[in-house]
Design a protein around this motif. Structure first.
Motif, short mmCIF file in Angstrom:
data_model
loop_
_atom_site.label_atom_id
_atom_site.label_comp_id
_atom_site.label_asym_id
_atom_site.label_seq_id
_atom_site.Cartn_x
_atom_site.Cartn_y
_atom_site.Cartn_z
N GLU A 15 37.17 58.41 25.49
CA GLU A 15 38.35 58.45 26.36
C GLU A 15 38.44 59.78 27.12
O GLU A 15 38.76 59.81 28.31
CB GLU A 15 39.63 58.22 25.55
CG GLU A 15 40.91 58.25 26.37
CD GLU A 15 41.09 57.10 27.35
OE1 GLU A 15 42.17 57.04 27.97
OE2 GLU A 15 40.18 56.26 27.52
N VAL A 75 38.27 60.03 31.30
CA VAL A 75 39.29 60.69 32.10
C VAL A 75 38.75 61.93 32.81
O VAL A 75 38.89 62.07 34.02
CB VAL A 75 40.54 61.03 31.24
CG1 VAL A 75 41.50 61.93 32.00
CG2 VAL A 75 41.23 59.76 30.81
N GLY A 80 39.29 59.08 35.32
CA GLY A 80 40.14 58.01 34.81
C GLY A 80 41.57 58.47 34.61
O GLY A 80 41.92 59.64 34.84
N THR A 81 42.42 57.54 34.19
CA THR A 81 43.82 57.83 33.90
C THR A 81 44.18 57.12 32.60
O THR A 81 43.87 55.95 32.43
CB THR A 81 44.73 57.32 35.02
OG1 THR A 81 44.35 57.96 36.24
CG2 THR A 81 46.19 57.62 34.74
N GLU A 82 44.83 57.86 31.70
CA GLU A 82 45.32 57.22 30.48
C GLU A 82 46.58 56.44 30.81
O GLU A 82 47.25 56.74 31.81
CB GLU A 82 45.58 58.26 29.39
CG GLU A 82 46.74 59.19 29.71
CD GLU A 82 46.83 60.39 28.78
OE1 GLU A 82 45.94 60.60 27.95
OE2 GLU A 82 47.80 61.14 28.92
N ASN A 87 46.91 64.04 32.48
CA ASN A 87 46.50 63.20 31.37
C ASN A 87 46.49 64.05 30.11
O ASN A 87 45.79 65.06 30.05
CB ASN A 87 45.10 62.65 31.62
CG ASN A 87 45.05 61.67 32.75
OD1 ASN A 87 45.47 60.53 32.60
ND2 ASN A 87 44.55 62.11 33.90
#
Length: 134
Positions: free
Chosen positions: A21, A25, A30-32, A124
């Motif tokens: 993860e 990100v 990416g985005t949580e 994030n």
């Protein structure tokens, strides 16, 4: 990324160091999911560091409740701690925030934060490591 950073590693090195993860990100922009990280509600004094390289990024004294579901700050810990680039994904233009030391994607900055800066660094939590004072 086309910039050169003080800390540079191969993608294999980043994958070995970071959780899946964290890698998604910080390295793949990416985005949580909102409201999922414990740093969103963290209230202790301390310093938020880059999870990838350990650089100090934000002091807890600049953290505020934005209602966005992500940890939010009104200013970096010092000038030059974070860098900004234009993010034109998702059919819009936003200002992406990254660690100036290693280039890790942190989140975005918006002009709707509190004074004294009027900025909201919406980050994030998975891209951060918190060091409590004391």
């Amino acid at each position: 990324m086309s910039e050169h950073f003080k800390v540079e590693k191969s993608e294999d090195e980043w994958r070995k160091q970071l959780t899946p993860e964290q890698y998604r990100v910080t390295r793949e922009h990416g985005t949580e999911r909102a409201w999922t990280h414990l740093y969103n509600t963290e209230k202790c004094d301390g310093v938020y560091h880059c999870v990838a390289c350990g650089a100090a990024l934000f002091d807890a004294s600049t953290k505020f409740e934005s209602g966005s579901g992500w940890p939010s700050f009104f200013a970096p810990i010092k000038d030059g701690a974070v860098g900004e680039t234009t993010d034109r994904s998702l059919l819009m233009s936003r200002t992406e925030v990254h660690c100036a030391n290693c280039g890790a994607h942190l989140g975005h900055v918006f002009p709707d934060g509190p004074q004294p800066t009027g900025l909201r660094y919406c980050l994030n939590g998975v891209a951060l490591a918190f060091e409590a004072k004391g």
